[in-house]
Write a protein that holds these residues in place. Structure first.
Motif, PDB file in Angstrom:
ATOM      1  N   LEU A 184      45.638  65.650  51.945  1.00  0.00           N
ATOM      2  CA  LEU A 184      45.088  64.660  51.016  1.00  0.00           C
ATOM      3  C   LEU A 184      44.231  63.630  51.748  1.00  0.00           C
ATOM      4  CD1 LEU A 184      48.190  64.039  48.692  1.00  0.00           C
ATOM      5  CD2 LEU A 184      46.144  65.391  48.197  1.00  0.00           C
ATOM      6  N   LEU A 185      44.670  63.214  52.929  1.00  0.00           N
ATOM      7  CA  LEU A 185      43.905  62.236  53.702  1.00  0.00           C
ATOM      8  C   LEU A 185      42.530  62.789  54.074  1.00  0.00           C
ATOM      9  CD1 LEU A 185      43.779  59.507  55.144  1.00  0.00           C
ATOM     10  CD2 LEU A 185      44.855  60.598  57.133  1.00  0.00           C
ATOM     11  N   ILE A 186      42.488  64.044  54.485  1.00  0.00           N
ATOM     12  CA  ILE A 186      41.209  64.665  54.841  1.00  0.00           C
ATOM     13  C   ILE A 186      40.289  64.741  53.626  1.00  0.00           C
ATOM     14  CG2 ILE A 186      40.122  66.819  55.584  1.00  0.00           C
ATOM     15  CD1 ILE A 186      42.589  67.308  57.348  1.00  0.00           C
ATOM     16  N   ILE A 187      40.832  65.150  52.475  1.00  0.00           N
ATOM     17  CA  ILE A 187      40.025  65.278  51.258  1.00  0.00           C
ATOM     18  C   ILE A 187      39.483  63.922  50.807  1.00  0.00           C
ATOM     19  CG2 ILE A 187      40.103  65.870  48.806  1.00  0.00           C
ATOM     20  CD1 ILE A 187      42.149  68.044  49.504  1.00  0.00           C
ATOM     21  N   VAL A 188      40.379  62.932  50.732  1.00  0.00           N
ATOM     22  CA  VAL A 188      39.985  61.607  50.253  1.00  0.00           C
ATOM     23  C   VAL A 188      38.951  60.974  51.174  1.00  0.00           C
ATOM     24  CG1 VAL A 188      40.802  59.256  49.839  1.00  0.00           C
ATOM     25  CG2 VAL A 188      42.126  61.197  48.991  1.00  0.00           C
ATOM     26  N   GLN A 189      39.204  61.010  52.478  1.00  0.00           N
ATOM     27  CA  GLN A 189      38.296  60.359  53.407  1.00  0.00           C
ATOM     28  C   GLN A 189      36.959  61.101  53.534  1.00  0.00           C
ATOM     29  OE1 GLN A 189      39.714  57.430  53.279  1.00  0.00           O
ATOM     30  NE2 GLN A 189      39.160  57.081  55.417  1.00  0.00           N
ATOM     31  N   SER A 190      36.973  62.409  53.311  1.00  0.00           N
ATOM     32  CA  SER A 190      35.716  63.161  53.319  1.00  0.00           C
ATOM     33  C   SER A 190      34.832  62.746  52.160  1.00  0.00           C
ATOM     34  CB  SER A 190      35.999  64.659  53.256  1.00  0.00           C
ATOM     35  OG  SER A 190      36.687  65.097  54.419  1.00  0.00           O
ATOM     36  N   ARG A 191      35.437  62.429  51.032  1.00  0.00           N
ATOM     37  CA  ARG A 191      34.672  61.978  49.869  1.00  0.00           C
ATOM     38  C   ARG A 191      34.251  60.526  50.001  1.00  0.00           C
ATOM     39  NH1 ARG A 191      38.253  64.680  44.904  1.00  0.00           N
ATOM     40  NH2 ARG A 191      37.711  66.863  45.376  1.00  0.00           N
ATOM     41  N   ARG A 192      35.108  59.700  50.585  1.00  0.00           N
ATOM     42  CA  ARG A 192      34.798  58.280  50.714  1.00  0.00           C
ATOM     43  C   ARG A 192      33.797  58.002  51.824  1.00  0.00           C
ATOM     44  NH1 ARG A 192      39.795  54.456  51.317  1.00  0.00           N
ATOM     45  NH2 ARG A 192      38.045  52.991  51.269  1.00  0.00           N
ATOM     46  N   HIS A 193      33.885  58.772  52.892  1.00  0.00           N
ATOM     47  CA  HIS A 193      33.043  58.501  54.060  1.00  0.00           C
ATOM     48  C   HIS A 193      32.405  59.787  54.585  1.00  0.00           C
ATOM     49  CE1 HIS A 193      34.329  54.322  54.463  1.00  0.00           C
ATOM     50  NE2 HIS A 193      35.564  54.722  54.259  1.00  0.00           N
ATOM     51  N   PRO A 194      31.390  60.295  53.904  1.00  0.00           N
ATOM     52  CA  PRO A 194      30.677  61.469  54.431  1.00  0.00           C
ATOM     53  C   PRO A 194      29.773  61.105  55.602  1.00  0.00           C
ATOM     54  CG  PRO A 194      29.638  60.714  52.408  1.00  0.00           C
ATOM     55  CD  PRO A 194      30.877  59.884  52.581  1.00  0.00           C
ATOM     56  N   GLU A 195      29.495  59.796  55.756  1.00  0.00           N
ATOM     57  CA  GLU A 195      28.592  59.342  56.810  1.00  0.00           C
ATOM     58  C   GLU A 195      29.331  59.278  58.153  1.00  0.00           C
ATOM     59  OE1 GLU A 195      30.808  55.648  55.631  1.00  0.00           O
ATOM     60  OE2 GLU A 195      30.075  57.483  54.663  1.00  0.00           O
ATOM     61  N   PRO A 196      28.595  59.280  59.264  1.00  0.00           N
ATOM     62  CA  PRO A 196      29.225  59.151  60.579  1.00  0.00           C
ATOM     63  C   PRO A 196      29.843  57.764  60.744  1.00  0.00           C
ATOM     64  CG  PRO A 196      26.996  60.019  60.768  1.00  0.00           C
ATOM     65  CD  PRO A 196      27.156  59.527  59.360  1.00  0.00           C
ATOM     66  N   GLU A 197      30.881  57.681  61.518  1.00  0.00           N
ATOM     67  CA  GLU A 197      31.472  56.391  61.865  1.00  0.00           C
ATOM     68  C   GLU A 197      30.757  55.875  63.105  1.00  0.00           C
ATOM     69  OE1 GLU A 197      36.004  55.241  62.408  1.00  0.00           O
ATOM     70  OE2 GLU A 197      35.077  55.815  64.310  1.00  0.00           O
ATOM     71  N   THR A 198      30.064  54.758  62.977  1.00  0.00           N
ATOM     72  CA  THR A 198      29.260  54.237  64.082  1.00  0.00           C
ATOM     73  C   THR A 198      29.943  53.121  64.852  1.00  0.00           C
ATOM     74  OG1 THR A 198      28.158  52.692  62.562  1.00  0.00           O
ATOM     75  CG2 THR A 198      27.106  54.834  62.924  1.00  0.00           C
ATOM     76  N   ASP A 199      31.032  52.580  64.324  1.00  0.00           N
ATOM     77  CA  ASP A 199      31.709  51.471  64.987  1.00  0.00           C
ATOM     78  C   ASP A 199      33.178  51.478  64.595  1.00  0.00           C
ATOM     79  OD1 ASP A 199      32.544  49.077  66.126  1.00  0.00           O
ATOM     80  OD2 ASP A 199      30.755  47.985  65.538  1.00  0.00           O
ATOM     81  N   PRO A 200      34.100  51.485  65.554  1.00  0.00           N
ATOM     82  CA  PRO A 200      35.528  51.471  65.220  1.00  0.00           C
ATOM     83  C   PRO A 200      36.069  50.088  64.900  1.00  0.00           C
ATOM     84  CG  PRO A 200      35.285  51.527  67.584  1.00  0.00           C
ATOM     85  CD  PRO A 200      33.886  51.598  67.010  1.00  0.00           C
ATOM     86  N   MET A 201      35.209  49.062  65.004  1.00  0.00           N
ATOM     87  CA  MET A 201      35.667  47.701  64.771  1.00  0.00           C
ATOM     88  C   MET A 201      35.559  47.331  63.296  1.00  0.00           C
ATOM     89  SD  MET A 201      36.459  47.180  67.853  1.00  0.00           S
ATOM     90  CE  MET A 201      37.028  45.478  67.725  1.00  0.00           C
ATOM     91  N   LEU A 202      36.452  46.474  62.863  1.00  0.00           N
ATOM     92  CA  LEU A 202      36.390  45.950  61.508  1.00  0.00           C
ATOM     93  C   LEU A 202      35.198  45.016  61.375  1.00  0.00           C
ATOM     94  CD1 LEU A 202      40.158  45.107  60.880  1.00  0.00           C
ATOM     95  CD2 LEU A 202      38.808  46.747  59.564  1.00  0.00           C
ATOM     96  N   PRO A 203      34.576  44.971  60.188  1.00  0.00           N
ATOM     97  CA  PRO A 203      33.497  43.991  59.981  1.00  0.00           C
ATOM     98  C   PRO A 203      34.036  42.573  60.029  1.00  0.00           C
ATOM     99  CG  PRO A 203      33.968  45.206  57.956  1.00  0.00           C
ATOM    100  CD  PRO A 203      34.798  45.827  59.031  1.00  0.00           C
TER     101      PRO A 203
END
Length: 277
Positions: A227-246
């Motif tokens: 479920l985590l893979i499915i949900v996060q694939s839909r929420r964030h198809p873009e690359p992760e460019t920064d591991p820090m919180l805004p």
């Protein structure tokens, strides 16, 4: 623990995380994990600690054995989440960096089961069968001395090492950021543990609805990973460019999930660099 910290630190730093952050997080996660591991063990082995005349202080005697990985993961994750928030680091980014290191650490940890003669399965005639001392509590009544058993600790070591290889190879071809590496870890470990528990011998196994509690939890862990893979694939198809919180607007420097500051922005009063959402 040392193996997990070393590998995770290398992976997180390569992704743009601050150096030294993993060790700081471990200082929160490890104590929480020990508490959770002990609590889960005591709850799922009630007859070992709760009976007429029992010394309830023994529920705290960790040095006598009894730390369950599922409780350790759950409570350790809580400690890690708190530490990540304090450090301004995305928890899922940390968890993705941790995923292969966690499996590697669990593989090393299972070596202790050989010396303690723990975590073995049903009798077997296979050449790699494990000989267990008949005085061990899990040794089945009625079986002759010299009976060989499935070395489940060895199976789990090999399975975990395979899982490490799968995650590292998959990352070369797939976008496993935004929690997807964590999800893959949960799927791999949950599936393997469900199988191992199906023929594990445990003298005080807690059951729920006729099923071993560890089998049920392991199955839920694998489902949660999917479920985590499915949900996060839909929420964030873009690359992760920064591991820090805004960084929160207003210059307080407090991380927030809903406000992003461009990486080249200057935030008065905020520690460190601006963080890309």
């Amino acid at each position: 623990m040392a193996v997990a910290v070393a590998l995770t630190s290398r992976r997180l730093t390569a992704r743009g995380g601050p150096s030294g952050a993993v060790l700081d997080i471990a200082l929160w996660a490890v104590p929480f994990g020990i508490i959770g591991g002990r609590l889960y063990h005591v709850i799922t082995h009630p007859t070992d600690y709760f009976f007429p005349g029992a010394d309830l202080w023994k529920t705290l005697y960790v040095w006598e054995g009894g730390l369950a990985i599922f409780g350790a993961i759950l409570f350790g994750s809580l400690g890690a989440y708190i530490a990540c928030r304090r450090a301004g680091l995305r928890f899922l980014s940390f968890a993705d960096a941790l995923a292969p290191g966690m499996l590697l650490a669990q593989a090393f940890g299972r070596l202790g089961n050989y010396f303690n003669q723990e975590l073995f399965g049903t009798p077997t005639t296979l050449p790699w069968g494990l000989q267990i001392d008949p005085t061990q509590p899990a040794f089945p009544t009625g079986l002759p001395e010299g009976t060989l058993f499935h070395p489940l600790f060895l199976y789990e070591i090999l399975w975990n090492l395979l899982g490490v290889a799968i995650i590292l190879l998959a990352e070369k071809h797939l976008n496993l950021r935004w929690g997807r590496a964590l999800g893959l870890y949960l799927v791999i470990y949950g599936m393997g543990r469900t199988w191992f528990e199906s023929f594990r011998l445990d003298p005080t196994e807690f059951e729920l609805g006729g099923f071993k509690i560890n089998m049920l939890i392991a199955t839920l862990v694998a489902i949660a990973g999917i479920l985590l893979i499915i949900v996060q694939s839909r929420r964030h198809p873009e690359p992760e460019t920064d591991p820090m919180l805004p960084i929160r607007q207003g210059g307080s420097g407090t991380p927030a999930d809903d406000v992003c500051v461009p990486s080249d922005a200057s935030v008065p009063g905020a520690p460190g660099r601006g963080r890309q959402g």
